[in-house]
Design an enzyme around this catalytic site. Structure first.
Site, mmCIF file in Angstrom:
data_model
loop_
_atom_site.group_PDB
_atom_site.id
_atom_site.type_symbol
_atom_site.label_atom_id
_atom_site.label_comp_id
_atom_site.label_asym_id
_atom_site.label_seq_id
_atom_site.Cartn_x
_atom_site.Cartn_y
_atom_site.Cartn_z
ATOM 1 N N HIS A 57 83.912 -18.163 98.781
ATOM 2 C CA HIS A 57 83.823 -18.214 100.238
ATOM 3 C C HIS A 57 84.817 -17.199 100.783
ATOM 4 O O HIS A 57 85.522 -16.545 99.999
ATOM 5 C CB HIS A 57 84.048 -19.620 100.791
ATOM 6 C CG HIS A 57 85.420 -20.191 100.572
ATOM 7 N ND1 HIS A 57 85.961 -20.414 99.324
ATOM 8 C CD2 HIS A 57 86.378 -20.605 101.457
ATOM 9 C CE1 HIS A 57 87.165 -20.935 99.445
ATOM 10 N NE2 HIS A 57 87.452 -21.056 100.738
ATOM 11 N N HIS A 59 87.495 -17.437 103.014
ATOM 12 C CA HIS A 59 88.835 -17.720 103.552
ATOM 13 C C HIS A 59 89.842 -16.735 102.969
ATOM 14 O O HIS A 59 89.762 -16.377 101.785
ATOM 15 C CB HIS A 59 89.248 -19.165 103.243
ATOM 16 C CG HIS A 59 88.627 -20.167 104.165
ATOM 17 N ND1 HIS A 59 88.418 -21.477 103.827
ATOM 18 C CD2 HIS A 59 88.176 -20.025 105.449
ATOM 19 C CE1 HIS A 59 87.872 -22.116 104.857
ATOM 20 N NE2 HIS A 59 87.704 -21.250 105.845
ATOM 21 N N ASP A 61 92.800 -16.805 101.829
ATOM 22 C CA ASP A 61 93.553 -17.108 100.607
ATOM 23 C C ASP A 61 92.711 -16.971 99.337
ATOM 24 O O ASP A 61 93.230 -17.144 98.237
ATOM 25 C CB ASP A 61 94.194 -18.509 100.680
ATOM 26 C CG ASP A 61 93.183 -19.621 100.879
ATOM 27 O OD1 ASP A 61 92.268 -19.449 101.697
ATOM 28 O OD2 ASP A 61 93.301 -20.660 100.206
ATOM 29 N N HIS A 62 91.423 -16.640 99.496
ATOM 30 C CA HIS A 62 90.554 -16.409 98.329
ATOM 31 C C HIS A 62 90.106 -14.954 98.227
ATOM 32 O O HIS A 62 89.542 -14.569 97.204
ATOM 33 C CB HIS A 62 89.320 -17.318 98.383
ATOM 34 C CG HIS A 62 89.663 -18.767 98.222
ATOM 35 N ND1 HIS A 62 89.494 -19.454 97.042
ATOM 36 C CD2 HIS A 62 90.237 -19.642 99.090
ATOM 37 C CE1 HIS A 62 89.927 -20.690 97.189
ATOM 38 N NE2 HIS A 62 90.380 -20.827 98.423
ATOM 39 N N HIS A 119 82.496 -26.899 103.268
ATOM 40 C CA HIS A 119 83.846 -26.389 103.568
ATOM 41 C C HIS A 119 83.723 -25.169 104.478
ATOM 42 O O HIS A 119 84.437 -25.051 105.480
ATOM 43 C CB HIS A 119 84.541 -26.050 102.252
ATOM 44 C CG HIS A 119 85.885 -25.428 102.412
ATOM 45 N ND1 HIS A 119 86.959 -26.110 102.930
ATOM 46 C CD2 HIS A 119 86.336 -24.168 102.134
ATOM 47 C CE1 HIS A 119 88.018 -25.297 102.959
ATOM 48 N NE2 HIS A 119 87.668 -24.124 102.493
ATOM 49 N N ASP A 136 86.531 -23.964 97.121
ATOM 50 C CA ASP A 136 87.136 -25.062 97.892
ATOM 51 C C ASP A 136 86.121 -26.155 98.196
ATOM 52 O O ASP A 136 86.295 -26.934 99.141
ATOM 53 C CB ASP A 136 87.726 -24.535 99.203
ATOM 54 C CG ASP A 136 89.045 -23.804 98.981
ATOM 55 O OD1 ASP A 136 89.481 -23.704 97.815
ATOM 56 O OD2 ASP A 136 89.614 -23.317 99.970
ATOM 57 N N HIS A 176 91.821 -24.321 93.945
ATOM 58 C CA HIS A 176 93.256 -24.578 94.111
ATOM 59 C C HIS A 176 93.706 -25.571 93.046
ATOM 60 O O HIS A 176 92.905 -26.369 92.554
ATOM 61 C CB HIS A 176 93.570 -25.216 95.484
ATOM 62 C CG HIS A 176 93.440 -24.298 96.643
ATOM 63 N ND1 HIS A 176 94.504 -23.594 97.168
ATOM 64 C CD2 HIS A 176 92.361 -23.965 97.398
ATOM 65 C CE1 HIS A 176 94.102 -22.879 98.210
ATOM 66 N NE2 HIS A 176 92.798 -23.087 98.375
HETATM 67 FE FE LIG Z 1 88.901 -22.377 101.817
#
Ligand SMILES: [Fe+2]
Length: 211
Positions: A57, A59, A61-62, A119, A136, A176
Site C-alpha cells: 500500500h 503509506h 512508512d512503506h 486499511h 498493514d 510491522h
Molecule cells: Fe499503513
C-alpha cells in the site's frame, strides 16, 4: 528454491522484505522504507539482481525507500494497486497497476496479487514462495487500522474473510513488528481474534472489535 529475508527498519518497526530465487539470483523487494541501503547491501553481498519493487500500500512508512531504487535504475518497475496511487508522495518513473488475482512474473519469481482493501483502498497482499506478505492488512494477532483516510472496516472484514481461506501452512509476513515478526495462517486462524471472527462469519462483532 525461493528464499525470503525480513528487515526490521525505521522508527515504526516496519518490515521490508527481499524475496529471491536461489538459482537465478533474481530478487524483488517488498515495501522498501527507511533504510533501503540495508536491502541494497544485502543484495550486493548475495549477488542478487533486483527485478521490481512491490508495494502492499502507499503509506509513507512503506514506500519512502522507493526513490533510492528508482534513482539507481529509472527502468525499475514499481507495482501498486491503482486505488492507492493518490497517496504516493512522488510517482516512480515506471509505475504499474496490480489487480486482484493477477500473477506477476519477475524473472523466474511468480507472485499472486490479492486485493485486500480496508486499511487503505488499494491494500494488497502478495503471495509467493509459500508465504503471504500482508502489509498493514494482517499482523501477528492483530489487524490493520481502519481509522485513517480511505480506511473501511467493512472492506477489511471482506478481506479477512478471504484471508481466512488461505492454507494453514502459508506463512504470514506482516508489514510491522507488532506482537511478533511472522506466523502462519494456521496459527492466526486459531489466535487472531479478527481472523477468527471473519472465518466464523461474525461480521457485526468484527466491525465492533476493529473500531
Ligand atoms: Fe499503513
Amino acid at each position: 528454491m525461493i528464499r525470503t529475508r525480513q528487515f526490521k527498519l525505521g522508527p515504526m518497526d516496519n518490515f521490508s522484505y527481499l524475496l529471491w530465487n536461489d538459482d537465478t539470483r533474481e530478487a524483488v523487494v517488498i515495501d522498501p522504507a527507511w533504510q533501503p541501503e540495508k536491502l541494497a547491501e544485502f543484495m550486493e553481498k548475495e549477488k542478487l539482481s533486483l527485478q521490481c519493487v512491490l508495494l502492499t500500500h502507499a503509506h509513507p512508512d512503506h514506500v519512502n525507500g522507493v526513490p533510492f531504487f528508482t534513482a539507481a535504475n529509472k527502468d525499475l518497475p514499481v507495482y501498486l494497486h491503482e486505488a492507492d496511487h493518490f497517496m504516493l508522495p512522488s510517482k516512480p518513473p515506471v509505475l504499474k497497476h496490480v489487480t486482484d488475482g493477477e500473477k506477476l512474473e519477475a524473472g523466474s519469481l511468480k507472485i499472486t496479487v490479492l486485493h485486500t482493501p480496508g486499511h487503505t483502498p488499494g491494500s494488497v497482499c502478495y503471495q509467493a514462495g509459500g508465504g503471504v506478505y500482508t502489509g498493514d492488512t494482517l499482523f501477528v494477532g492483530q489487524c490493520g487500522r481502519v481509522d485513517l483516510p480511505g480506511s473501511s472496516a467493512e472492506a477489511l472484514y471482506d478481506s479477512f474473510v478471504r484471508l481466512s481461506g488461505l492454507p494453514d501452512g502459508a506463512a504470514v509476513y506482516p508489514g510491522h513488528s507488532y506482537n511478533g515478526d511472522k506466523s502462519t495462517f494456521g496459527v492466526q486462524k486459531e489466535y487472531n481474534l479478527y481472523l477468527k471472527l471473519a472465518r466464523a462469519g461474525r461480521r457485526e462483532e468484527f466491525l465492533k472489535a476493529v473500531r
